[in-house]
Design a protein around this motif. Structure first.
Motif, short mmCIF file in Angstrom:
data_model
loop_
_atom_site.label_atom_id
_atom_site.label_comp_id
_atom_site.label_asym_id
_atom_site.label_seq_id
_atom_site.Cartn_x
_atom_site.Cartn_y
_atom_site.Cartn_z
N GLY A 27 1.00 -0.78 0.63
CA GLY A 27 -0.08 0.19 0.32
C GLY A 27 0.96 1.17 0.18
N GLN A 28 1.79 1.21 0.78
CA GLN A 28 2.37 2.43 0.78
C GLN A 28 3.72 2.40 -0.60
OE1 GLN A 28 6.21 1.85 1.30
NE2 GLN A 28 6.40 4.24 1.11
N ALA A 29 4.20 1.65 -1.12
CA ALA A 29 5.01 1.73 -2.10
C ALA A 29 3.27 2.71 -3.48
CB ALA A 29 4.54 0.45 -2.75
N VAL A 30 2.41 1.60 -3.43
CA VAL A 30 1.12 2.07 -4.51
C VAL A 30 1.50 3.22 -4.33
CG1 VAL A 30 -1.02 1.95 -5.51
CG2 VAL A 30 0.24 -0.12 -5.18
N ALA A 31 0.79 4.20 -2.84
CA ALA A 31 0.66 5.30 -2.76
C ALA A 31 1.74 6.20 -2.76
CB ALA A 31 0.12 5.69 -1.26
N SER A 32 2.69 6.13 -2.66
CA SER A 32 3.93 6.80 -3.32
C SER A 32 4.46 6.66 -4.41
CB SER A 32 5.14 5.93 -2.53
OG SER A 32 6.09 6.98 -3.02
N PHE A 33 4.08 6.21 -5.25
CA PHE A 33 4.13 5.69 -6.37
C PHE A 33 2.72 6.90 -7.27
CE2 PHE A 33 2.63 4.39 -10.76
CZ PHE A 33 3.52 5.41 -11.21
N ALA A 34 1.00 6.89 -6.84
CA ALA A 34 0.75 8.08 -7.83
C ALA A 34 0.73 9.36 -6.44
CB ALA A 34 -0.49 7.31 -6.06
N VAL A 35 1.75 9.41 -5.98
CA VAL A 35 2.02 10.66 -5.23
C VAL A 35 2.94 11.62 -5.98
CG1 VAL A 35 2.88 12.02 -3.09
CG2 VAL A 35 0.80 11.14 -2.84
N ALA A 36 4.16 10.51 -5.99
CA ALA A 36 5.31 10.80 -7.60
C ALA A 36 4.64 11.19 -8.65
CB ALA A 36 6.12 9.62 -7.04
N MET A 37 3.36 10.59 -9.43
CA MET A 37 3.03 10.55 -10.17
C MET A 37 2.12 11.81 -10.32
SD MET A 37 4.36 8.86 -13.13
CE MET A 37 3.07 9.07 -14.36
N ALA A 38 1.47 12.55 -9.62
CA ALA A 38 0.86 13.35 -9.52
C ALA A 38 1.30 14.70 -9.42
CB ALA A 38 -0.89 13.31 -8.57
N ALA A 39 2.62 14.64 -8.74
CA ALA A 39 3.12 16.06 -8.27
C ALA A 39 4.15 15.91 -9.92
CB ALA A 39 4.20 15.42 -7.26
N THR A 40 4.54 14.96 -10.09
CA THR A 40 4.78 15.40 -12.03
C THR A 40 4.07 15.83 -12.97
OG1 THR A 40 6.61 13.73 -11.39
CG2 THR A 40 6.42 14.07 -13.40
N ALA A 41 3.00 15.51 -12.95
CA ALA A 41 2.07 16.03 -13.36
C ALA A 41 1.69 16.89 -13.51
CB ALA A 41 0.87 14.35 -13.77
N ILE A 42 1.05 17.43 -11.99
CA ILE A 42 0.87 18.30 -11.94
C ILE A 42 2.23 20.30 -12.27
CG2 ILE A 42 0.56 20.51 -9.99
CD1 ILE A 42 -1.15 17.94 -8.94
N GLY A 43 3.67 19.23 -11.97
CA GLY A 43 4.51 20.50 -11.86
C GLY A 43 4.74 20.27 -13.43
N ILE A 44 4.14 19.73 -14.89
CA ILE A 44 4.71 19.63 -16.48
C ILE A 44 3.45 20.55 -16.32
CG2 ILE A 44 4.09 18.63 -18.34
CD1 ILE A 44 6.05 16.14 -16.58
N ALA A 45 2.48 19.97 -16.14
CA ALA A 45 1.12 20.95 -16.12
C ALA A 45 1.48 22.65 -16.29
CB ALA A 45 -0.33 20.48 -15.40
N ARG A 46 1.48 22.78 -15.03
CA ARG A 46 2.02 24.05 -14.41
C ARG A 46 3.17 24.86 -15.20
NH1 ARG A 46 -1.29 25.77 -9.16
NH2 ARG A 46 0.07 27.85 -9.92
N LEU A 47 4.39 24.39 -15.69
CA LEU A 47 5.20 24.53 -16.13
C LEU A 47 5.22 25.62 -16.49
CD1 LEU A 47 8.29 24.54 -15.64
CD2 LEU A 47 8.37 22.67 -18.11
N ASP A 48 5.80 27.02 -16.69
CA ASP A 48 5.71 27.94 -17.51
C ASP A 48 6.65 28.04 -18.74
OD1 ASP A 48 4.89 30.63 -18.75
OD2 ASP A 48 6.85 31.84 -17.36
N ALA A 49 6.14 27.46 -19.33
CA ALA A 49 7.04 27.08 -21.31
C ALA A 49 6.16 26.54 -22.41
CB ALA A 49 7.25 26.06 -20.70
N ASP A 50 6.70 26.42 -23.65
CA ASP A 50 5.41 25.67 -24.09
C ASP A 50 5.37 24.82 -24.06
OD1 ASP A 50 6.11 28.21 -25.87
OD2 ASP A 50 7.68 27.52 -26.89
N ALA A 51 3.77 24.45 -24.80
CA ALA A 51 3.31 23.42 -24.76
C ALA A 51 3.82 22.01 -25.69
CB ALA A 51 2.18 23.42 -25.50
#
Length: 106
Positions: A27-51
């Motif tokens: 459970g901890q491994a799955v949760a950690s993976f989900a948090v890491a993927m969500a944080a990366t996705a949010i970071g890429i989406a909010r990045l001030d760069a071209d599409a």
């Protein structure tokens, strides 16, 4: 001259390989993976760069994740194959020892 194999010899070779991780660890491994993927996705989406830059980073992250899963599977498969080979070798040794009669005339 065939001899019966002792119960001790059978119990050692029939012992299943124990699972190493607990449900909490899984459970901890799955949760950690989900948090890491969500944080990366949010970071890429909010990045001030071209599409196209954000798209490139998203594809790179997905490629990295699939490569990591493949590497983990290959390592696990090799480890399990090694355990199986050692169990077969152990069973052969136990059979040889069970069949050996030190008092048999040469």
């Amino acid at each position: 001259m065939a001899r019966a194999v002792s119960a001790d010899a059978l119990s050692m070779s029939d012992t299943p390989v124990k699972q190493q991780s607990t449900a909490a660890f899984h459970g901890q491994a799955v949760a950690s993976f989900a948090v890491a993927m969500a944080a990366t996705a949010i970071g890429i989406a909010r990045l001030d760069a071209d599409a196209w830059v954000r798209g490139f980073l998203a594809i790179a992250v997905l490629y990295l994740v699939t490569s990591a899963f493949t590497l983990a599977k290959v390592i696990r498969d090799r480890q399990e194959a090694g355990q199986l080979v050692s169990r077969v070798d152990q069973a052969r040794l136990e059979k040889l020892l069970a069949d050996h009669d030190p008092f048999e005339k040469l």
